[in-house]
Design a protein around this motif. Sequence first.
Motif, PDB file in Angstrom:
ATOM      1  N   UNK A   1      34.360   0.644 -15.329  1.00  0.00           N
ATOM      2  CA  UNK A   1      33.462   0.727 -14.190  1.00  0.00           C
ATOM      3  C   UNK A   1      34.190   1.404 -13.025  1.00  0.00           C
ATOM      4  N   UNK A   2      33.450   2.207 -12.330  1.00  0.00           N
ATOM      5  CA  UNK A   2      34.058   2.939 -11.234  1.00  0.00           C
ATOM      6  C   UNK A   2      34.149   2.112  -9.954  1.00  0.00           C
ATOM      7  N   UNK A   3      33.256   1.153  -9.791  1.00  0.00           N
ATOM      8  CA  UNK A   3      33.267   0.348  -8.565  1.00  0.00           C
ATOM      9  C   UNK A   3      34.012  -0.980  -8.738  1.00  0.00           C
ATOM     10  N   UNK A   4      34.642  -1.139  -9.850  1.00  0.00           N
ATOM     11  CA  UNK A   4      35.348  -2.385 -10.141  1.00  0.00           C
ATOM     12  C   UNK A   4      36.469  -2.654  -9.136  1.00  0.00           C
ATOM     13  N   UNK A   5      37.169  -1.619  -8.693  1.00  0.00           N
ATOM     14  CA  UNK A   5      38.279  -1.795  -7.749  1.00  0.00           C
ATOM     15  C   UNK A   5      37.819  -2.227  -6.360  1.00  0.00           C
ATOM     16  N   UNK A   6      36.568  -1.988  -5.997  1.00  0.00           N
ATOM     17  CA  UNK A   6      36.068  -2.365  -4.674  1.00  0.00           C
ATOM     18  C   UNK A   6      35.835  -3.868  -4.555  1.00  0.00           C
ATOM     19  N   UNK A   7      35.493  -4.512  -5.623  1.00  0.00           N
ATOM     20  CA  UNK A   7      35.138  -5.920  -5.561  1.00  0.00           C
ATOM     21  C   UNK A   7      36.246  -6.850  -6.054  1.00  0.00           C
ATOM     22  N   UNK A   8      37.314  -6.269  -6.522  1.00  0.00           N
ATOM     23  CA  UNK A   8      38.445  -7.069  -6.971  1.00  0.00           C
ATOM     24  C   UNK A   8      39.293  -7.458  -5.765  1.00  0.00           C
ATOM     25  N   UNK A   9      39.670  -8.732  -5.618  1.00  0.00           N
ATOM     26  CA  UNK A   9      40.528  -9.093  -4.481  1.00  0.00           C
ATOM     27  C   UNK A   9      41.923  -8.498  -4.643  1.00  0.00           C
ATOM     28  N   UNK A  10      42.448  -8.002  -3.564  1.00  0.00           N
ATOM     29  CA  UNK A  10      43.789  -7.415  -3.560  1.00  0.00           C
ATOM     30  C   UNK A  10      44.752  -8.474  -3.027  1.00  0.00           C
ATOM     31  N   UNK A  11      45.422  -9.164  -3.926  1.00  0.00           N
ATOM     32  CA  UNK A  11      46.285 -10.281  -3.542  1.00  0.00           C
ATOM     33  C   UNK A  11      47.519  -9.816  -2.770  1.00  0.00           C
ATOM     34  N   UNK A  12      48.040  -8.675  -3.062  1.00  0.00           N
ATOM     35  CA  UNK A  12      49.245  -8.223  -2.353  1.00  0.00           C
ATOM     36  C   UNK A  12      48.928  -7.892  -0.902  1.00  0.00           C
ATOM     37  N   UNK A  14      46.581  -9.310   0.891  1.00  0.00           N
ATOM     38  CA  UNK A  14      46.385 -10.603   1.544  1.00  0.00           C
ATOM     39  C   UNK A  14      47.733 -11.256   1.857  1.00  0.00           C
ATOM     40  N   UNK A  15      48.661 -11.195   0.919  1.00  0.00           N
ATOM     41  CA  UNK A  15      49.984 -11.793   1.137  1.00  0.00           C
ATOM     42  C   UNK A  15      50.748 -11.052   2.231  1.00  0.00           C
ATOM     43  N   UNK A  16      50.645  -9.736   2.283  1.00  0.00           N
ATOM     44  CA  UNK A  16      51.302  -8.975   3.361  1.00  0.00           C
ATOM     45  C   UNK A  16      50.722  -9.357   4.720  1.00  0.00           C
ATOM     46  N   UNK A  19      51.924 -12.805   5.661  1.00  0.00           N
ATOM     47  CA  UNK A  19      53.329 -12.750   6.083  1.00  0.00           C
ATOM     48  C   UNK A  19      53.439 -12.204   7.509  1.00  0.00           C
ATOM     49  N   UNK A  20      52.638 -11.188   7.826  1.00  0.00           N
ATOM     50  CA  UNK A  20      52.647 -10.626   9.180  1.00  0.00           C
ATOM     51  C   UNK A  20      52.160 -11.659  10.202  1.00  0.00           C
ATOM     52  N   UNK A  21      51.108 -12.414   9.858  1.00  0.00           N
ATOM     53  CA  UNK A  21      50.597 -13.457  10.758  1.00  0.00           C
ATOM     54  C   UNK A  21      51.613 -14.585  10.936  1.00  0.00           C
ATOM     55  N   UNK A  22      52.320 -14.921   9.857  1.00  0.00           N
ATOM     56  CA  UNK A  22      53.355 -15.954   9.947  1.00  0.00           C
ATOM     57  C   UNK A  22      54.479 -15.524  10.875  1.00  0.00           C
TER      58      UNK A  22
END
Length: 99
Positions: A1-12, A14-16, A19-22
């Motif tokens: 699927x071409x739109x699969x990457x848009x709806x997948x959560x990007x965990x890295x 979120x972690x970055x 870390x910046x907020x921390x």
Amino acid sequence: MTFDFLFRPNHTAYLRRAAALLEEAQMARIEHQAAAEHHSALARMYAERVRRLENELYRQPQATAHGGGLATTEAGSPDERPQLYSLDGSRKPGLTSAN
């Protein structure tokens, strides 16, 4: 699927971001601790200043301490001790915050 990457959560990402907020929260904590130490030092300094000024203002003149009567100014009138924080003169002389 071409739109699969848009709806997948990007965990890295979120972690970055977390870390910046921390890091931002830690810096704010350090800055506020430094400010609190500064204000605490100022409060101690002003408390000491108040004590010194009240001691100077409310100290008995040497003439009355030795039974020499009222101290007088050059004009001959009795030297009245100033009363801090008293609008109507009802504060009793000798009462200080240092007592």
